[in-house]
Design an enzyme around this catalytic site. Structure first.
Site, mmCIF file in Angstrom:
data_model
loop_
_atom_site.group_PDB
_atom_site.id
_atom_site.type_symbol
_atom_site.label_atom_id
_atom_site.label_comp_id
_atom_site.label_asym_id
_atom_site.label_seq_id
_atom_site.Cartn_x
_atom_site.Cartn_y
_atom_site.Cartn_z
ATOM 1 N N SER A 243 -44.784 16.823 14.191
ATOM 2 C CA SER A 243 -45.405 18.006 13.607
ATOM 3 C C SER A 243 -44.937 19.254 14.369
ATOM 4 O O SER A 243 -43.735 19.506 14.439
ATOM 5 C CB SER A 243 -46.926 17.836 13.610
ATOM 6 O OG SER A 243 -47.555 18.804 12.796
ATOM 7 N N ASP A 471 -45.917 13.628 2.812
ATOM 8 C CA ASP A 471 -46.532 14.344 3.942
ATOM 9 C C ASP A 471 -47.201 15.618 3.426
ATOM 10 O O ASP A 471 -46.536 16.492 2.871
ATOM 11 C CB ASP A 471 -45.458 14.697 4.961
ATOM 12 C CG ASP A 471 -46.007 15.265 6.260
ATOM 13 O OD1 ASP A 471 -47.089 15.884 6.241
ATOM 14 O OD2 ASP A 471 -45.346 15.087 7.297
ATOM 15 N N HIS A 501 -48.778 11.856 7.514
ATOM 16 C CA HIS A 501 -48.178 12.825 8.425
ATOM 17 C C HIS A 501 -47.901 12.109 9.736
ATOM 18 O O HIS A 501 -48.807 11.685 10.433
ATOM 19 C CB HIS A 501 -49.164 13.979 8.627
ATOM 20 C CG HIS A 501 -48.663 15.089 9.484
ATOM 21 N ND1 HIS A 501 -47.530 15.814 9.191
ATOM 22 C CD2 HIS A 501 -49.147 15.612 10.643
ATOM 23 C CE1 HIS A 501 -47.349 16.745 10.114
ATOM 24 N NE2 HIS A 501 -48.305 16.638 11.008
#
Length: 532
Positions: A243, A471, A501
């Site tokens: 991320s 995602d 994710h």
């Protein structure tokens, strides 16, 4: 309360934070509390080449010791097992003044199990920005057992996070109040209330953490990582970023292309988009994930599914629920209430992973049919960093501080109102929420550094860039954009066809084999490889 994330809109917190249960804190008063470390004097950083003998702070020796339980700022929990070790690294507060004030950065490691075939250290960042790596890594270590065979698994609290001079803003009670403010305002009075809430948050951050706010940017964190590389004794950096950690990894590669060893960027923040573009993409991504959830719910539960057949019907039901909750919040345990904004946050939190879809189904049934908000509020607490005792980590404070010092854009109410039709068209559920999240940096006391992060890394070794088609937080297009920006022959894309994710952490066997072969054997896959 919104979290504002550079390049990732209002919901940029990695789902890995929701699973954090164990960790440790650094050693010594300079890092144990979420406040700036006591000033000390350094004597310079090491070189960028990794070939010269270490000098100054690069020559420091880490005092590894057993870990204690993570602090409230780190998210709480219990102490990790005895084989985990913690230490504190001294780094310049301002890398432009390497001989000036230093801060302590909290580190944690698990030594490689096969010492005879040890490769070196593998550094992790789990996203946010604002995730405590010290607290998160032990909780997720079983996922990385194959990598721990030959790597020391190492993570850290980045500057401004947790035990590394963690930014502090509002106290717990004031944070609860801020979280309940209508973040999808429809009237001038509601807009003013949101603006006032943001202003109180900004003022509290400046009052409590002014000394560190200018220095919690991603470039400084990347320079910290190169200092870590040198102190840990690694000629090249091996790194796993998830991320926001992909943005940090991309910036590192730009600053230190010759020090890139084996880097994995998983669930990628698009470096080409400004915050407004990223927020719009995220609204679309969460709406897509919500549609996938509703389809699965209808298939599995039939008429018992709270969102019916899904699609437009289910979306309309959820949007109507959110609107009702802003007018009449639902009761929840502990005398709390589920507002519309907290409901949106909870729904988003559940969409980060298919494993939490059952909780979302339960929460929607409770809210729509039973008149209670317990489960959706629990999910919102997970994304907001609130524990069962009502204490908050510094997740949101660090998130906003890092995001606002990174990004130069500042959005007004008029900017948001002009863009609202596009956001609402992108998502009737998430659009208004993500749009108003753009005002979180308005009035921030420190100017943002750039419109976009610089990630071009000509001459770097191949970097693995992983995107997942479902995602919600970092749409798969971001991986392709990152690979392109890294440069020809550097970015190697791998696509996971699936939900969630954090691709590697889904446990997909194909993806784990591909990443492991790269990290353990140095075997990069063909660009464009797909796993399903």
């Amino acid at each position: 309360m919104h979290t504002v994330v550079r390049g990732a809109g209002a919901f940029g917190l990695t789902v890995l934070l929701l699973t954090t249960a164990t960790g440790c804190q650094g050693d010594g008063s300079s890092v144990a509390e979420p406040a700036p470390a006591s000033p000390t004097t350094g004597s310079g950083t090491g070189t960028d080449t990794g070939t010269a003998s270490p000098t100054g702070l690069a020559a420091q020796q880490l005092d590894w010791h057993s870990c204690t339980a993570p602090s409230t700022a780190q998210g709480g929990g219990t102490a990790p097992a005895a084989d985990w070790q913690c230490a504190t690294l001294n780094a310049p507060l301002d890398h432009g003044r390497p001989d000036g004030t230093t801060i302590g950065l909290a580190l944690i490691r698990s030594r490689a199990k096969d010492e005879q075939h040890r490769i070196g250290s593998l550094l992790f960042n789990f996203g946010g920005p604002g995730a405590s790596g010290v607290a998160t890594l032990p909780a997720l270590a079983p996922t990385y057992a194959s990598l721990n065979s030959r790597y020391d698994l190492v993570s850290f609290d980045p500057r401004g996070v947790g035990a590394s001079s963690g930014v502090t803003c509002l106290d717990d009670q004031a944070t609860d109040t801020a979280a309940a403010v209508d973040s999808t305002p429809e009237t001038p009075a509601a807009v003013k209330a949101l603006d006032d809430s943001n202003a109180r948050f900004v003022a509290a951050c400046e009052h409590n953490s002014a000394a560190v706010l200018p220095y919690v940017d991603t470039e400084s964190a990347a320079r910290d990582m190169d200092l870590m590389r040198q102190v840990l004794g690694d000629g090249k950096l091996s790194y796993f970023g998830i991320s926001y950690g992909t943005q940090l990894g991309g910036v590192y590669a730009h600053l230190f292309p010759q020090q890139v060893g084996r880097l994995v960027l998983d669930s990628v923040v698009d470096p080409t988009k400004d915050p407004q573009q990223s927020a719009l993409g995220q609204a679309q991504g969460f709406q897509l994930a919500l549609g996938d959830f509703m389809k699965a719910c209808a298939t599995q539960a039939g008429a018992a599914c709270a969102t019916g057949a899904g699609g437009d019907e289910g979306t309309a039901k959820i949007a109507a629920l959110v609107q009702r909750l802003e007018q009449s919040p639902l009761p929840a345990k502990g005398g709390r209430q589920l507002t519309g904004s907290l409901a949106v946050t909870g729904i988003a939190g559940a969409l980060y992973s298919q494993e939490t879809w059952p909780l979302l189904a339960t929460g929607l049934t409770e809210a729509m049919d039973q008149g209670t908000g317990d489960t959706l509020l629990l999910l919102a607490d997970g994304l907001n960093g609130r524990d069962a005792q009502g204490h908050y980590s510094n997740l949101n404070a660090a998130n906003r501080a890092i995001s606002c010092v990174d990004a130069s854009q500042r959005y007004s109410d008029q900017d948001v109102e002009q863009q609202l039709p596009r956001f609402r068209a992108a998502s009737p559920v998430f659009g208004t929420f993500t749009a108003w999240g753009l005002t979180g940096c308005t009035g921030w006391p420190v100017p943002g550094k750039a419109a976009h992060p610089e990630v071009a890394a000509a001459g770097a070794a191949p970097i693995l860039v992983v995107g997942t088609t479902g995602d919600p937080a970092t749409p798969v297009e971001g991986a392709r954009a990152m690979a392109q920006q890294l440069g020809a022959g550097v970015g190697v894309t791998v696509t996971l066809e699936g939900e969630g994710h954090g691709g590697y952490n889904t446990g997909n066997a194909c993806l784990m084999r591909t990443v492991d072969a790269y990290l353990l054997d140095g075997t990069a896959p063909a660009d464009g490889t797909t796993c399903s």
